[in-house]
Design an enzyme around this catalytic site. Structure first.
Site, mmCIF file in Angstrom:
data_model
loop_
_atom_site.group_PDB
_atom_site.id
_atom_site.type_symbol
_atom_site.label_atom_id
_atom_site.label_comp_id
_atom_site.label_asym_id
_atom_site.label_seq_id
_atom_site.Cartn_x
_atom_site.Cartn_y
_atom_site.Cartn_z
ATOM 1 N N ARG A 166 -1.708 -8.324 -5.578
ATOM 2 C CA ARG A 166 -0.680 -8.217 -5.356
ATOM 3 C C ARG A 166 0.607 -7.819 -6.281
ATOM 4 O O ARG A 166 0.887 -9.280 -6.846
ATOM 5 C CB ARG A 166 -0.639 -8.599 -4.241
ATOM 6 C CG ARG A 166 -1.981 -8.223 -2.740
ATOM 7 C CD ARG A 166 -1.955 -9.301 -1.683
ATOM 8 N NE ARG A 166 -2.300 -10.234 -3.010
ATOM 9 C CZ ARG A 166 -2.239 -11.772 -1.746
ATOM 10 N NH1 ARG A 166 -1.282 -11.657 -0.701
ATOM 11 N NH2 ARG A 166 -2.581 -12.722 -2.767
ATOM 12 N N THR A 186 -2.610 4.815 -13.473
ATOM 13 C CA THR A 186 -2.716 6.627 -13.298
ATOM 14 C C THR A 186 -2.041 7.022 -12.351
ATOM 15 O O THR A 186 -2.363 6.558 -11.434
ATOM 16 C CB THR A 186 -4.898 5.792 -13.352
ATOM 17 O OG1 THR A 186 -4.567 4.805 -12.451
ATOM 18 C CG2 THR A 186 -5.306 5.197 -13.869
ATOM 19 N N CYS A 221 1.192 1.498 -5.889
ATOM 20 C CA CYS A 221 -0.137 1.637 -5.672
ATOM 21 C C CYS A 221 -1.254 2.496 -4.684
ATOM 22 O O CYS A 221 -1.629 3.236 -4.501
ATOM 23 C CB CYS A 221 -1.037 0.566 -5.482
ATOM 24 S SG CYS A 221 -1.106 -0.622 -7.394
ATOM 25 N N PHE A 254 -7.490 -6.143 -7.985
ATOM 26 C CA PHE A 254 -7.141 -5.975 -6.587
ATOM 27 C C PHE A 254 -5.504 -7.259 -6.616
ATOM 28 O O PHE A 254 -5.235 -7.159 -5.468
ATOM 29 C CB PHE A 254 -7.838 -6.664 -5.008
ATOM 30 C CG PHE A 254 -9.422 -6.418 -5.477
ATOM 31 C CD1 PHE A 254 -9.476 -4.763 -4.960
ATOM 32 C CD2 PHE A 254 -10.973 -6.367 -6.519
ATOM 33 C CE1 PHE A 254 -11.197 -3.694 -5.325
ATOM 34 C CE2 PHE A 254 -11.603 -6.026 -6.434
ATOM 35 C CZ PHE A 254 -11.661 -4.749 -5.853
HETATM 36 C C1 UDX Z 1 -2.197 -3.324 -2.808
HETATM 37 C C2 UDX Z 1 -2.790 -4.206 -3.103
HETATM 38 O O1 UDX Z 1 -3.065 -4.605 -1.759
HETATM 39 C C3 UDX Z 1 -3.843 -4.243 -3.783
HETATM 40 O O2 UDX Z 1 -5.096 -5.293 -3.683
HETATM 41 C C4 UDX Z 1 -3.777 -3.884 -4.527
HETATM 42 O O3 UDX Z 1 -4.395 -3.588 -5.944
HETATM 43 C C5 UDX Z 1 -2.768 -2.976 -5.262
HETATM 44 O O4 UDX Z 1 -1.989 -1.925 -3.687
HETATM 45 P P1 UDX Z 1 1.101 -3.907 -3.958
HETATM 46 O O5 UDX Z 1 1.155 -2.359 -4.128
HETATM 47 O O6 UDX Z 1 1.299 -4.961 -4.726
HETATM 48 O O7 UDX Z 1 -1.237 -4.039 -3.784
HETATM 49 O O8 UDX Z 1 1.800 -4.840 -2.729
HETATM 50 P P2 UDX Z 1 0.847 -4.841 -0.915
HETATM 51 O O9 UDX Z 1 1.475 -6.496 -0.905
HETATM 52 O O10 UDX Z 1 -0.221 -4.563 -1.074
HETATM 53 O O11 UDX Z 1 1.794 -4.123 -0.201
HETATM 54 C C6 UDX Z 1 1.960 -2.652 -0.178
HETATM 55 C C7 UDX Z 1 3.071 -2.183 0.787
HETATM 56 O O12 UDX Z 1 3.263 -2.432 2.475
HETATM 57 C C8 UDX Z 1 4.614 -2.720 0.948
HETATM 58 O O13 UDX Z 1 5.042 -1.519 1.163
HETATM 59 C C9 UDX Z 1 4.579 -3.515 1.429
HETATM 60 O O14 UDX Z 1 5.795 -3.469 2.023
HETATM 61 C C10 UDX Z 1 3.457 -2.686 2.884
HETATM 62 N N1 UDX Z 1 3.418 -3.415 3.713
HETATM 63 C C11 UDX Z 1 2.698 -4.368 3.516
HETATM 64 C C12 UDX Z 1 3.272 -3.054 4.928
HETATM 65 O O15 UDX Z 1 4.426 -2.264 5.513
HETATM 66 N N2 UDX Z 1 3.204 -3.868 6.446
HETATM 67 C C13 UDX Z 1 2.423 -4.712 6.302
HETATM 68 O O16 UDX Z 1 1.650 -5.517 7.099
HETATM 69 C C14 UDX Z 1 1.592 -5.553 4.743
#
Ligand code: UDX
Length: 437
Positions: free
Chosen positions: A151, A85, A264, A149
């Site tokens: 990651r 989506t 996401c 959910f």
């Molecule tokens: C996210 C959610 O965590 C997950 O539960 C959902 O299903 C989909 O979206 P994801 O996109 O795989 O998962 O990545 P995530 O680990 O959440 O990181 C997202 C972004 O945040 C990354 O760019 C990461 O570098 C950034 N991030 C994460 C930070 O800048 N600081 C942090 O402390 C944690």
């Protein structure tokens, strides 16, 4: 159980393989012939740790097949809808084209007792709308919403042993046939004690939007603190450690840096704001606009810091960007802050070379104007400044002495606060972190 998984992208391919691992007979269906050919050959169409091994393992059992033919869904009792989506072009709202098309295509193959299970992240109200379509087609079929959910980078583990299951069913009834079906699908993790909550459709849909909004807010909160720390000469990493020791706050997702990206969080908070607006509740989510703004400001701020690091001029500076994926252990470059910063630096006259262990192919398709170099040493050679923008393990473990011998000017911007500033400074580097002196 006989299961079909419709949509074999980052979510569906992992879900299909994991359902087969749990002992079910699974068919994965996607309209993309290349993706299906790869998966059928036991090849993951994207980088996800453990996925390829799992595909080979379960395909050897004969419990997992892939096809582009939707009629293969006939005979399955549970049909997971796992299509994307994305954000609509030029708007904040989610593009529902794929969810709608996948559901429509599935309808003719439903039988009495079947359960259609939505896993995609959708605007609240979608499940109720799709449930109508399912009932019109087959009055004895059901629809449930079971948000995902996982990651990226931890997708296999997150799918096999998630924190919780959320089932959204009509009126949130525990006695609903879809609840029993999903309990059977997930009997292994449920048996290991994974919590499951049953909710009505709207609540289940909102759980996902709320969870991602909270995570995005946590990251933007600490990035806002980083801005204040920079102004005050304080250290955001120590601040995060200190506030994180309070159980009510927690240290996770408090890493200041260049901000969040990916397929996401950015688009989900925007779609949530758009949907709340349609529902007349836009005021409730105006804070997410600020969360988004703080996040986007990290990118411009990083460009400015790089300019400072290069003595005030970007024109002609050779800049090496370590990391292109939106996070480590992924080849996903959707809305990657690292790539967006690299592209802005290039636009401002810098000569940018990007390296990444897994995502260079995807990055080059998105930003063909940047230079790419797969070999880290080559990428670093003669650089005027190095930017660590995605904290892959190999970059965290770079030796400051060996690295200094490769570059032209020993200047580094650690966009993820992943390095030890003392070590790098002691090796002769000008080190800049995020929100630290
Ligand atoms: C996210 C959610 O965590 C997950 O539960 C959902 O299903 C989909 O979206 P994801 O996109 O795989 O998962 O990545 P995530 O680990 O959440 O990181 C997202 C972004 O945040 C990354 O760019 C990461 O570098 C950034 N991030 C994460 C930070 O800048 N600081 C942090 O402390 C944690």
């Amino acid at each position: 159980m006989q299961i079909s998984v419709i949509g074999c992208g980052y979510l569906g391919a992992v879900h299909a393989a994991c359902m087969a691992k749990l002992g079910h007979d699974v068919v994965g269906i996607d309209v993309d012939e290349r993706k299906i050919a790869d998966l059928a050959a036991g090849k993951a169409p994207f980088f996800e740790p453990g996925l390829e091994e799992l595909l080979l393992e379960v395909q050897a059992t004969g419990r997992l097949t892939f096809t582009t033919d939707m009629s293969a869904a006939q005979g399955s009792t549970v049909h997971f809808v796992c299509v994307g989506t994305p954000q609509k072009k030029g708007e904040n709202a989610a593009d529902m084209t794929y969810v709608d098309a996948a559901t429509q295509a599935l309808l003719p193959y439903l039988s009495a007792g079947d359960v259609v299970v939505g896993k995609s992240t959708v605007p609240v109200g979608t499940a109720a709308r799709l449930a109508e379509l399912v009932l019109q087609q087959e009055p004895k079929a059901h629809l449930a919403w079971n948000p995902e959910f996982l990651r990226e980078g931890h997708a296999v583990k997150d799918t096999l042993t998630p924190d919780r299951f959320v089932y959204g069913v009509h009126e949130g009834s525990e006695d609903h046939a879809a609840v029993a079906a999903l309990d059977e699908v997930y009997s292994t993790p449920l048996g290991m004690g994974t919590r499951r909550l049953v909710a009505d459709y709207a609540t289940a849909e909102l759980v996902k939007a709320a969870a991602n909004s909270f995570l995005a807010t946590k990251i933007s909160f600490i990035n806002a603190m980083a801005e204040v720390c920079e102004a005050a000469g304080a250290d955001v990493t120590v601040l995060a450690d200190a506030i994180g020791l309070d159980d009510r706050i927690g240290r996770k997702f408090l890493n200041a840096g260049i901000g969040f990206g990916g397929g996401c969080l950015p688009k989900d908070i925007r779609a949530f704001m758009a949907r709340a607006g349609e529902l007349g509740a836009d005021q409730a989510l105006t804070f997410l606009r600020e969360v988004d703004a703080i996040n986007m400001r990290r990118r411009t701020r990083t460009v400015e810091l790089t300019r400072e690091l290069c003595g005030g001029v970007l024109m002609g500076q050779r800049i090496t960007v370590l990391g292109a994926a939106f996070k480590p252990d992924s080849d996903d470059v959707r809305d990657s802050p690292a790539l967006s910063i690299a592209a802005q630096l290039q636009l401002q006259g810098a000569v940018v070379t990007v390296t990444d262990p897994e995502s260079l192919g995807n990055a080059a398709r998105r930003f063909p104007e940047l230079n790419y170099e797969a070999n880290t040493e080559e990428a670093l050679r003669n650089a005027d400044a190095v930017l660590l923008l995605t904290e892959w393990k190999e970059y965290r473990h770079l030796d400051p002495h060996e690295t200094r011998d490769l570059v032209g000017n020993a200047r580094i911007l650690d966009g993820r606060n992943a390095l030890d500033p003392q070590k790098w400074r002691a090796a002769g580097w000008t080190y800049r972190g995020v929100g630290r002196p």
